[in-house]
Design an enzyme around this catalytic site. Structure first.
Site, mmCIF file in Angstrom:
data_model
loop_
_atom_site.group_PDB
_atom_site.id
_atom_site.type_symbol
_atom_site.label_atom_id
_atom_site.label_comp_id
_atom_site.label_asym_id
_atom_site.label_seq_id
_atom_site.Cartn_x
_atom_site.Cartn_y
_atom_site.Cartn_z
ATOM 1 N N LYS A 76 0.828 -1.211 0.000
ATOM 2 C CA LYS A 76 0.000 0.000 0.000
ATOM 3 C C LYS A 76 0.861 1.259 0.000
ATOM 4 C CE LYS A 76 -1.616 1.565 3.962
ATOM 5 N NZ LYS A 76 -1.352 2.958 4.333
ATOM 6 N N ASN A 77 1.864 1.293 0.864
ATOM 7 C CA ASN A 77 2.633 2.537 0.996
ATOM 8 C C ASN A 77 3.503 2.824 -0.230
ATOM 9 O OD1 ASN A 77 1.428 3.041 3.408
ATOM 10 N ND2 ASN A 77 3.149 2.396 4.677
ATOM 11 N N ARG A 85 -3.396 10.970 4.445
ATOM 12 C CA ARG A 85 -2.271 11.902 4.463
ATOM 13 C C ARG A 85 -1.419 11.775 3.214
ATOM 14 N NH1 ARG A 85 -0.092 14.103 8.846
ATOM 15 N NH2 ARG A 85 1.982 13.730 8.054
ATOM 16 N N CYS A 100 -3.234 13.280 13.246
ATOM 17 C CA CYS A 100 -3.502 11.876 12.981
ATOM 18 C C CYS A 100 -3.549 11.126 14.300
ATOM 19 C CB CYS A 100 -2.422 11.313 12.082
ATOM 20 S SG CYS A 100 -2.743 9.631 11.638
ATOM 21 N N ARG A 146 2.168 14.545 13.346
ATOM 22 C CA ARG A 146 2.967 14.097 12.207
ATOM 23 C C ARG A 146 3.331 15.301 11.351
ATOM 24 N NH1 ARG A 146 0.214 8.554 10.130
ATOM 25 N NH2 ARG A 146 2.123 8.397 8.907
ATOM 26 N N PRO A 147 4.417 15.982 11.729
ATOM 27 C CA PRO A 147 4.809 17.191 11.005
ATOM 28 C C PRO A 147 5.258 16.874 9.582
ATOM 29 C CG PRO A 147 6.505 16.557 12.586
ATOM 30 C CD PRO A 147 5.357 15.622 12.797
ATOM 31 N N ILE A 148 5.240 17.877 8.715
ATOM 32 C CA ILE A 148 5.780 17.683 7.364
ATOM 33 C C ILE A 148 6.859 18.733 7.057
ATOM 34 C CG2 ILE A 148 3.758 16.499 6.393
ATOM 35 C CD1 ILE A 148 3.163 19.198 4.988
ATOM 36 N N ASP A 149 7.454 19.252 8.143
ATOM 37 C CA ASP A 149 8.479 20.287 7.971
ATOM 38 C C ASP A 149 9.629 19.839 7.068
ATOM 39 O OD1 ASP A 149 8.780 18.548 10.290
ATOM 40 O OD2 ASP A 149 10.664 19.579 10.637
ATOM 41 N N ASP A 179 5.006 -0.010 11.963
ATOM 42 C CA ASP A 179 3.707 -0.525 11.502
ATOM 43 C C ASP A 179 3.462 -1.977 11.933
ATOM 44 O OD1 ASP A 179 3.216 1.911 10.382
ATOM 45 O OD2 ASP A 179 3.359 1.270 8.295
ATOM 46 N N ILE A 235 9.290 5.919 16.852
ATOM 47 C CA ILE A 235 8.977 6.724 15.656
ATOM 48 C C ILE A 235 7.799 7.675 15.911
ATOM 49 C CG2 ILE A 235 8.460 6.657 13.170
ATOM 50 C CD1 ILE A 235 10.945 5.043 13.593
ATOM 51 N N ARG A 285 -8.611 0.254 5.273
ATOM 52 C CA ARG A 285 -7.741 1.209 4.581
ATOM 53 C C ARG A 285 -6.516 0.514 4.014
ATOM 54 N NH1 ARG A 285 -5.913 6.001 8.140
ATOM 55 N NH2 ARG A 285 -4.562 6.006 6.327
HETATM 56 C C1 UD1 Z 1 5.270 6.296 6.495
HETATM 57 C C2 UD1 Z 1 4.199 5.248 6.348
HETATM 58 C C3 UD1 Z 1 3.705 4.786 7.704
HETATM 59 C C4 UD1 Z 1 4.877 4.354 8.575
HETATM 60 C C5 UD1 Z 1 5.954 5.425 8.619
HETATM 61 C C6 UD1 Z 1 7.222 4.979 9.338
HETATM 62 C C7 UD1 Z 1 3.167 5.823 4.252
HETATM 63 C C8 UD1 Z 1 1.958 6.345 3.560
HETATM 64 N N1 UD1 Z 1 3.100 5.796 5.578
HETATM 65 O O1 UD1 Z 1 4.656 7.424 7.127
HETATM 66 O O2 UD1 Z 1 2.807 3.715 7.515
HETATM 67 O O3 UD1 Z 1 4.412 4.121 9.892
HETATM 68 O O4 UD1 Z 1 6.341 5.800 7.279
HETATM 69 O O5 UD1 Z 1 7.746 3.841 8.728
HETATM 70 O O6 UD1 Z 1 4.121 5.402 3.637
HETATM 71 N N2 UD1 Z 1 8.830 13.591 10.682
HETATM 72 C C9 UD1 Z 1 9.158 14.908 10.970
HETATM 73 N N3 UD1 Z 1 9.032 15.840 9.977
HETATM 74 C C10 UD1 Z 1 8.617 15.512 8.713
HETATM 75 C C11 UD1 Z 1 8.287 14.173 8.429
HETATM 76 C C12 UD1 Z 1 8.411 13.223 9.451
HETATM 77 O O7 UD1 Z 1 9.548 15.238 12.080
HETATM 78 O O8 UD1 Z 1 8.543 16.404 7.855
HETATM 79 C C13 UD1 Z 1 8.958 12.560 11.752
HETATM 80 C C14 UD1 Z 1 7.625 11.915 12.109
HETATM 81 O O9 UD1 Z 1 6.914 12.652 13.069
HETATM 82 C C15 UD1 Z 1 8.079 10.567 12.632
HETATM 83 C C16 UD1 Z 1 9.316 10.254 11.792
HETATM 84 O O10 UD1 Z 1 9.736 11.499 11.234
HETATM 85 O O11 UD1 Z 1 8.486 10.685 13.982
HETATM 86 C C17 UD1 Z 1 9.088 9.271 10.668
HETATM 87 O O12 UD1 Z 1 7.964 9.648 9.915
HETATM 88 P P1 UD1 Z 1 7.844 9.323 8.370
HETATM 89 O O13 UD1 Z 1 8.871 8.274 8.000
HETATM 90 O O14 UD1 Z 1 7.854 10.582 7.602
HETATM 91 O O15 UD1 Z 1 6.414 8.679 8.276
HETATM 92 P P2 UD1 Z 1 5.364 8.840 7.108
HETATM 93 O O16 UD1 Z 1 6.075 8.984 5.803
HETATM 94 O O17 UD1 Z 1 4.340 9.843 7.490
#
Ligand code: UD1
Length: 430
Positions: free
Chosen positions: A22-23, A93, A117, A122-125, A305, A327, A397
């Protein structure tokens, strides 16, 4: 509202076929809009998240043609809008992958900011930091992330934290930037590699995916391709753990055993047997399981996961185990539900201390999120008596035909939608 109703106690035995990841599929579908030619994607899991994203892709004007449940053709030449609205992003997301894809292709994208979430903030910075480093102006206004550039220029990006989403999103935008981009401290997950392979099959120049340094030479155009998505390591792991929890014997087919190494290692540690074949693994778990320690980490570490499923296994293993979630900050919401089934778990900050009990007992529980929902189903399969899992739309999902696949292994499980059906099931199995 649908529920799963489960009569536990049957060891799972037999073979089960795993679908596409899926991912990986979410990112690949988003990336497929980057060409103006037809992209064919196969081994697509037929799950809710995928169908929502296909809706978002159609919503911006691309042609989406569903060939069958697992194959889709996408043509991005007719895209008319660069705005992905909140209707999609609130459901998944991962629609934010359209940000990287649109920005790379059109140098302009507007995507609703993902909301909070259920597994923590879950920041996207880091995604935005990457886009800015490539030369985009990124603003957040009225709940939208607006990114725009006259041209994107290759650059050197260091990710402060290993992030799957940021790595993939930046990789997509950089694939169509001018010149060379280097992403350091990149995520190494199998789906990062799959997305890179997919983009390369469209003509991108990405090297090093699967290591922590990804090098990308931007190209002006991407072209048509036909691509088959890798197997879902989390679906596979879930069935492996269901086999263990029920003391079963299950061969999980259509997998890449290398991707399952962390999962396999933990099953061996608790005393199960795991046999690896070219594209299958067999899990046999006849003896009582032992306690162990687990910490979630980015790949190749133990996947977050699989954390709730692991806790379910340890809840009925001998002795005291710990599960450390490194994580996400709020991924123990299922613990209260599992406690209602007899588990003995104490959560201290990001560590769950689990004292194994002899067995779970069936109860009515709610799925708090996708993977925790699957974990509660596993607990139900191992439990004495009847378990009802509410809110199974979370599970749908990410798992295709979950109850059918489990039933084919001998589980007594049905999807129901009324109290009457629950009673009917209970009468049938008692
Ligand atoms: C993806 C997976 C999710 C999985 C996760 C970790 C998808 C759709 N989802 O989520 O199922 O649990 O990887 O393997 O593929 N972070 C920041 N800033 C950012 C982005 C992330 O601080 O801009 C932090 C997050 O809060 C978290 C860590 O980085 O603590 C890892 O997150 P990330 O690998 O980005 O997870 P997703 O891509 O959202």
């Amino acid at each position: 509202m649908e529920q799963y109703v489960i009569k536990g106690g049957n060891p799972l035995v037999g073979e089960v076929e795993i679908g596409g990841a899926k991912n990986a599929a979410l990112a690949i579908l988003a990336a497929s809009i980057m060409a103006d030619e037809t992209i064919t994607i196969d081994n697509l899991p037929n799950v809710r998240d995928i169908n929502v994203l296909l809706g978002a892709i159609e919503g911006i004007g691309a042609v989406v043609e569903r060939i069958d449940a697992h194959t889709v053709k996408i043509n991005g030449s007719t895209i008319s809008g660069m705005t992905v609205d909140y209707e999609y992003i609130k459901k998944i997301r991962a629609s934010y992958y359209l940000l990287g894809a649109l920005l790379g292709k059109y140098k302009k994208a507007e995507v609703a900011l993902p909301g909070g979430c259920d597994i923590g903030s879950r920041p996207i910075d880091l995604h935005l930091k990457g886009f800015r480093a490539l030369g985009a102006r990124v603003d957040i206004q009225h709940g939208l992330i607006a990114a725009e550039a006259d041209h994107l220029k290759g650059t050197h990006i260091y990710l402060d934290k290993v992030s799957v989403g940021a790595t993939i999103n930046i990789m997509m935008a950089a694939a169509m930037a001018e010149g060379k981009t280097i992403i350091e401290n990149a995520a190494k997950e199998p789906h990062v590699v799959d997305v890179a392979n997919f983009l390369n099959s469209m003509g991108a120049g990405i090297r090093g995916a699967g290591t922590d340094v990804i090098r990308i030479v931007g190209v002006e155009k991407l072209h048509k391709t036909e691509y088959s998505i890798i197997p879902d390591q989390i679906e596979a792991g879930t069935f492996m753990f269901a086999a263990a929890a029920t003391r079963g014997d299950v061969t999980v087919k259509n997998v890449i055993p290398k991707h399952l190494e962390a999962t396999t290692a933990k099953l061996l540690e608790v005393g199960c047997e795991v046999e690896e074949f070219d594209d299958a693994v067999r899990v046999v778990c006849a003896k009582p399981m032992h306690h162990t320690q687990v910490t979630t980490l980015p790949y190749p570490g133990f996947p977050t996961d699989m954390q709730p499923q692991m806790a379910v296994i340890l809840g009925i293993a001998d002795g005291t185990s710990t599960v450390t979630e490194s994580i996400f900050e709020n991924r123990f919401k299922y613990v209260d539900e599992l406690t209602r089934m007899g588990a003995n778990i104490k959560v201290e900050s990001n560590i769950a201390i689990i004292t194994g009990v002899e067995k779970y007992t069936g109860a009515r529980v709610s799925a708090p999120d996708l993977r925790a929902g699957a974990a509660l189903v596993i607990a139900g399969l191992a439990a004495e008596g009847i378990t009802i899992v509410d809110d199974i739309y979370y599970i749908e999902r990410g798992y295709e035909n979950f109850e059918e696949k489990l039933a084919s292994l001998g589980a007594q499980i049905e999807k129901v939608s009324s109290e009457k059906e629950i009673q009917k099931f209970t009468l049938k199995v008692s």
